[in-house]
Write a protein that holds these residues in place. Structure first.
Motif, mmCIF file in Angstrom:
data_model
loop_
_atom_site.group_PDB
_atom_site.id
_atom_site.type_symbol
_atom_site.label_atom_id
_atom_site.label_comp_id
_atom_site.label_asym_id
_atom_site.label_seq_id
_atom_site.Cartn_x
_atom_site.Cartn_y
_atom_site.Cartn_z
ATOM 1 N N LEU A 121 0.628 -1.236 -0.043
ATOM 2 C CA LEU A 121 -0.063 -0.018 -0.043
ATOM 3 C C LEU A 121 0.788 1.358 -0.038
ATOM 4 N N GLY A 122 2.087 1.138 0.092
ATOM 5 C CA GLY A 122 2.882 2.271 0.418
ATOM 6 C C GLY A 122 2.770 3.062 1.615
ATOM 7 N N THR A 123 2.316 2.696 2.738
ATOM 8 C CA THR A 123 2.174 3.263 3.842
ATOM 9 C C THR A 123 3.349 2.975 5.156
ATOM 10 N N SER A 124 2.974 3.289 5.999
ATOM 11 C CA SER A 124 3.829 2.965 7.301
ATOM 12 C C SER A 124 3.116 1.781 7.791
ATOM 13 N N GLU A 125 4.222 1.236 8.804
ATOM 14 C CA GLU A 125 3.539 0.085 9.375
ATOM 15 C C GLU A 125 2.595 0.035 10.207
ATOM 16 N N SER A 126 2.717 1.249 10.820
ATOM 17 C CA SER A 126 1.697 1.557 11.905
ATOM 18 C C SER A 126 0.324 1.570 11.419
ATOM 19 N N TYR A 127 0.165 2.514 10.087
ATOM 20 C CA TYR A 127 -1.008 2.653 9.513
ATOM 21 C C TYR A 127 -1.374 1.328 8.729
ATOM 22 N N ALA A 128 -0.668 0.535 8.308
ATOM 23 C CA ALA A 128 -1.014 -0.710 7.752
ATOM 24 C C ALA A 128 -1.693 -1.554 8.894
ATOM 25 N N TYR A 129 -1.050 -1.685 9.824
ATOM 26 C CA TYR A 129 -1.559 -2.248 11.349
ATOM 27 C C TYR A 129 -3.216 -1.971 11.705
ATOM 28 N N LYS A 130 -3.345 -0.693 11.634
ATOM 29 C CA LYS A 130 -4.759 -0.153 11.755
ATOM 30 C C LYS A 130 -5.595 -0.573 10.765
ATOM 31 N N LEU A 131 -5.259 -0.795 9.477
ATOM 32 C CA LEU A 131 -6.103 -1.038 8.428
ATOM 33 C C LEU A 131 -6.428 -2.379 8.676
ATOM 34 N N ILE A 132 -5.346 -3.349 8.863
ATOM 35 C CA ILE A 132 -5.625 -4.716 9.246
ATOM 36 C C ILE A 132 -6.455 -5.001 10.284
ATOM 37 N N GLN A 133 -6.260 -4.252 11.311
ATOM 38 C CA GLN A 133 -7.168 -4.263 12.435
ATOM 39 C C GLN A 133 -8.759 -3.997 12.041
ATOM 40 N N LYS A 134 -8.787 -3.108 11.117
ATOM 41 C CA LYS A 134 -10.320 -2.513 10.785
ATOM 42 C C LYS A 134 -10.670 -3.834 9.790
ATOM 43 N N MET A 135 -9.926 -4.650 8.945
ATOM 44 C CA MET A 135 -10.235 -5.440 8.037
ATOM 45 C C MET A 135 -10.845 -6.798 8.934
ATOM 46 N N ASN A 136 -10.028 -6.942 9.841
ATOM 47 C CA ASN A 136 -10.363 -8.132 10.864
ATOM 48 C C ASN A 136 -11.632 -7.857 11.521
ATOM 49 N N LYS A 137 -11.991 -6.766 11.888
ATOM 50 C CA LYS A 137 -13.063 -6.490 12.727
ATOM 51 C C LYS A 137 -14.232 -6.760 11.649
#
Length: 67
Positions: A15-31
């Motif tokens: 995605l070309g983002t930071s790891e912290s932002y990617a983690y937030k996106l993963i949390q959202k997708m998992n939810k």
């Protein structure tokens, strides 16, 4: 052969983002997956590869094309 799940580092790279932002996106997708009934395939810090590509690219598969 690619793995079934995408981790934070790989998601950030794709995605070309930071790891912290990617983690937030993963949390959202998992939810979202939990709400949709994907109970067995949720791992903290990782997301199902197929679900990831469906969310971001509208397809089950994605072939990277380096220009």
């Amino acid at each position: 052969m690619s793995t079934m799940f995408i981790g934070v580092k790989e998601a950030a790279e794709i995605l070309g983002t930071s790891e912290s932002y990617a983690y937030k996106l993963i949390q959202k997708m998992n939810k979202q997956m939990r709400e949709e009934g994907y109970k067995g395939s949720i791992i903290r810090g990782r997301v199902d590869r197929t679900y990831f590509y469906q969310q971001f690219y509208g397809t089950r598969d994605y072939e990277r094309r380096d220009v």
